[in-house]
Design a protein around this motif. Structure first.
Motif, PDB file in Angstrom:
ATOM      1  N   SER A 139     -37.751 -40.887 -40.685  1.00  0.00           N
ATOM      2  CA  SER A 139     -37.645 -39.869 -39.626  1.00  0.00           C
ATOM      3  C   SER A 139     -36.602 -38.844 -40.061  1.00  0.00           C
ATOM      4  N   ARG A 155     -21.141 -32.082 -43.381  1.00  0.00           N
ATOM      5  CA  ARG A 155     -20.510 -31.155 -42.430  1.00  0.00           C
ATOM      6  C   ARG A 155     -19.075 -31.575 -42.151  1.00  0.00           C
ATOM      7  N   ARG A 214     -35.292 -25.056 -28.437  1.00  0.00           N
ATOM      8  CA  ARG A 214     -36.720 -24.703 -28.358  1.00  0.00           C
ATOM      9  C   ARG A 214     -37.027 -24.024 -27.039  1.00  0.00           C
ATOM     10  N   TYR A 221     -24.854 -22.448 -44.277  1.00  0.00           N
ATOM     11  CA  TYR A 221     -25.460 -23.725 -44.686  1.00  0.00           C
ATOM     12  C   TYR A 221     -24.897 -24.896 -43.900  1.00  0.00           C
ATOM     13  N   GLU A 222     -25.579 -26.016 -44.026  1.00  0.00           N
ATOM     14  CA  GLU A 222     -25.180 -27.217 -43.267  1.00  0.00           C
ATOM     15  C   GLU A 222     -25.231 -26.965 -41.761  1.00  0.00           C
ATOM     16  N   GLY A 223     -26.215 -26.149 -41.337  1.00  0.00           N
ATOM     17  CA  GLY A 223     -26.318 -25.769 -39.934  1.00  0.00           C
ATOM     18  C   GLY A 223     -25.553 -24.480 -39.714  1.00  0.00           C
ATOM     19  N   LEU A 256     -30.672 -35.852 -41.498  1.00  0.00           N
ATOM     20  CA  LEU A 256     -29.619 -35.391 -40.570  1.00  0.00           C
ATOM     21  C   LEU A 256     -28.388 -36.289 -40.640  1.00  0.00           C
ATOM     22  N   PRO A 305     -35.652 -28.015 -39.784  1.00  0.00           N
ATOM     23  CA  PRO A 305     -36.237 -28.773 -40.904  1.00  0.00           C
ATOM     24  C   PRO A 305     -37.433 -29.626 -40.489  1.00  0.00           C
ATOM     25  N   VAL A 322     -22.349 -31.999 -52.068  1.00  0.00           N
ATOM     26  CA  VAL A 322     -23.772 -32.261 -52.282  1.00  0.00           C
ATOM     27  C   VAL A 322     -23.939 -33.559 -53.061  1.00  0.00           C
ATOM     28  N   LEU A 370     -26.374 -34.955 -43.387  1.00  0.00           N
ATOM     29  CA  LEU A 370     -25.704 -33.700 -43.014  1.00  0.00           C
ATOM     30  C   LEU A 370     -24.425 -33.960 -42.232  1.00  0.00           C
ATOM     31  N   ASN A 371     -24.424 -35.004 -41.396  1.00  0.00           N
ATOM     32  CA  ASN A 371     -23.178 -35.321 -40.666  1.00  0.00           C
ATOM     33  C   ASN A 371     -22.025 -35.515 -41.646  1.00  0.00           C
ATOM     34  N   PRO A 391     -21.841 -36.719 -34.091  1.00  0.00           N
ATOM     35  CA  PRO A 391     -22.303 -35.445 -34.662  1.00  0.00           C
ATOM     36  C   PRO A 391     -21.853 -34.236 -33.840  1.00  0.00           C
ATOM     37  N   SER A 415     -33.238 -23.701 -40.289  1.00  0.00           N
ATOM     38  CA  SER A 415     -32.581 -24.361 -39.159  1.00  0.00           C
ATOM     39  C   SER A 415     -33.469 -25.427 -38.529  1.00  0.00           C
ATOM     40  N   LYS A 422     -33.991 -38.384 -38.880  1.00  0.00           N
ATOM     41  CA  LYS A 422     -32.666 -39.022 -38.837  1.00  0.00           C
ATOM     42  C   LYS A 422     -32.109 -39.233 -40.248  1.00  0.00           C
ATOM     43  N   ARG A 458     -16.125 -27.383 -53.873  1.00  0.00           N
ATOM     44  CA  ARG A 458     -16.286 -28.351 -52.777  1.00  0.00           C
ATOM     45  C   ARG A 458     -17.769 -28.631 -52.528  1.00  0.00           C
ATOM     46  N   SER A 459     -18.588 -27.592 -52.643  1.00  0.00           N
ATOM     47  CA  SER A 459     -20.037 -27.761 -52.468  1.00  0.00           C
ATOM     48  C   SER A 459     -20.595 -28.756 -53.485  1.00  0.00           C
TER      49      SER A 459
END
Ligand code: TGC
Ligand code: FAD
Length: 395
Positions: free
Chosen positions: A242, A254, A395, A373-375, A247, A151, A106, A250-251, A324, A149, A244, A101-102
């Motif tokens: 950016s 994920r 933060r 991974y993926e968060g 990320l 990036p 990817v 990644l949405n 997300p 975590s 964005k 699946r990875s």
């Protein structure tokens, strides 16, 4: 409540009759991928895991013919399937092995999606049809040794030199890295975070595989080393500058994991159920003991819960309402749930549970990567916490 016909018996493999929530076409796609996994992955994956190899050269074109590479993208040789259909494919692939699946995630959700969403028409024409066919493998370089975590703290830099770009830095833990014809590499620039297409063989670009993993062993994981790599102006993804950019990719990936984890959990539950019914101790099948039944009940509950969440998120994605924050809830819950199922299933199998003769410990070990991974689970908990409290706690 009145009923004239006897209710059909509960099906252990589909306790809540969730099949009824799928269309005929979705079931067909699911069954096609399931048959592929049964024939091509399941008989071999124990050995791939043991020897830490995966025959990507053969598998990728086969997955291309199956239509699952960039399956949810439109045009450029991609299948243009619904998000739900893509999710079902991820579920079946990960029921085989998270590494497979990875490979598909990817390729389709990270590398191809980055080009499809943020690339130029020329970049799309050059890469997407070959990637959809599995003739060219791609990877996605975001993580670095000192930026996982977070990036946004990446050190890889790109600077302009005339019309060229010079890219310098290091990426770590990159799935498919050394097997890739093209690496999508994210770097800080004076204009913000930008993505670069780095073809294999470019001067100054090298890869080094990461060995001694006890998880995702049927998957290549590499470092990408970028030593003042000179790239032409058209190597940059033109449409984003950016965080964005990465990320947003990644949405997509994920989302696939939400489904995939449900598949890994299902495979462990089914292995445990079959074993418990066959294994006899104290003159009875171990499935007849209450403690084992409780374990099986909790497993089937979790597998059905996870599948329902996945179907719901799939319908939301197809309707354009998936956010997300929703994906974070699915990834956190379904991966943690699958890990619980795998750990419990491993105990049901007794000593056999620690061998590769059965799929359970392989899934269990794989899921230790999937939860990171993926968060990480913590990152997704903080996304959910931020959404419900309105207070950002990173933060
Ligand atoms: P933040 O300041 O909140 O946002 C920066 C910019 O990004 C935008 N944004 C998003 N855009 C799309 N989707 C999302 N989910 C987004 N989240 C934020 C945001 O609007 C902003 O845009 P702009 O245009 O205003 O600049 O970002 P932050 O630095 O505070 O980070 C937030 C956080 C922690 C959630 C994020 O950094 C994160 O998700 N960290 C985890 C890193 C991660 O998941 N890495 C995965 C690497 S790839 C991988 O693991 C592949 S595994 C192989 C496989 O999939 O099988
Ligand atoms: P860190 O970020 O250092 O986290 C360490 C611990 O601290 C974790 O428990 C984490 O949850 C916690 N933590 C961090 N920040 C916070 C916070 N603010 N609050 C509370 N806790 C916190 N990356 C790619 O770019 N491309 C790939 O293809 C890819 N493939 C991968 C394949 C495998 C097999 C693995 C294992 C990883 C892969 N990754 C890939 C990297 C993966 O995305 C990172 O490992 C992940 O994002 C976590 O980063 P880290 O390992 O540096 O952990």
């Amino acid at each position: 409540m009145s009923s004239t016909a006897a209710a059909p018996p509960i099906r252990p493999s589909d306790y809540l009759a969730l099949d009824a929530l799928l269309s005929d076409e979705e079931r067909d796609i699911r069954d096609t991928v399931r048959a592929f996994v049964r024939d091509k992955v399941v008989p071999n994956v124990g050995e791939w895991f043991e020897t830490a190899t995966v025959p990507l050269g053969e598998l990728a074109p086969e997955l291309g013919r199956l239509g699952v590479l960039g399956m949810h993208l439109e045009g450029y040789g991609c299948a243009g399937a619904s998000a739900t259909a893509y999710g079902l494919a991820c579920m079946e692939l990960e029921a085989g092995d998270s590494g497979i699946r990875s490979l598909v995630s990817v390729q389709g959700s990270l590398a191809m999606y980055a080009i499809w969403r943020w690339g130029s028409e020329e970049q799309k024409q050059e890469w997407l049809p070959r990637m959809a066919a599995g003739e060219a493998i791609g990877c996605f370089g975001l993580t670095e040794p000192d930026a996982g975590s977070d990036p946004g703290s990446m050190r890889t830099r790109a600077r302009r030199d005339g019309s060229d770009w010079i890219l310098h830095g290091q990426k770590m833990w990159i799935t498919n890295g050394s097997a890739s014809a093209v690496a999508v590499v994210w770097a800080q620039t004076e204009e913000g975070v930008r993505g670069f297409l780095v073809p294999k063989g470019t001067k100054g670009f090298a890869t080094q595989d990461i060995h001694r993993k006890l998880s995702l062993r049927a998957s290549i994981t590499s470092e990408l080393l970028l030593d003042d790599v000179r790239l032409p102006a058209d190597a940059v993804l033109p449409e984003v500058s950016s965080l964005k950019g990465p990320l947003s990719c990644l949405n997509e990936a994920r989302y696939g994991i939400v489904w995939g984890a449900a598949g890994a959990g299902r495979a462990c539950y089914e292995a445990a159920l079959e074993y418990a019914l066959e294994r006899t101790q104290f003159d009875r099948p171990i499935a007849s003991f209450q403690i084992q039944q409780q374990k099986l009940a909790e497993m089937v509950l979790e597998v059905n819960r996870a599948t329902l969440v996945a179907i719901h998120l799939g319908r939301m994605k197809d309707a354009g309402t998936l956010r997300p924050e929703h994906v974070s809830l699915g990834k956190l819950g379904n991966v943690n749930g699958a890990l619980e199922v795998a750990r419990s299933a491993r105990q049901v199998l007794g000593a056999n549970g620690v061998t590769l003769e059965y799929p359970v410990i392989r899934h269990m070990n794989n899921l230790e990567s999937v939860v990171t991974y993926e968060g990480t689970a913590d990152v997704h908990a903080l996304v959910i916490g931020g959404a419900v409290t309105g207070i950002q706690a990173f933060r």
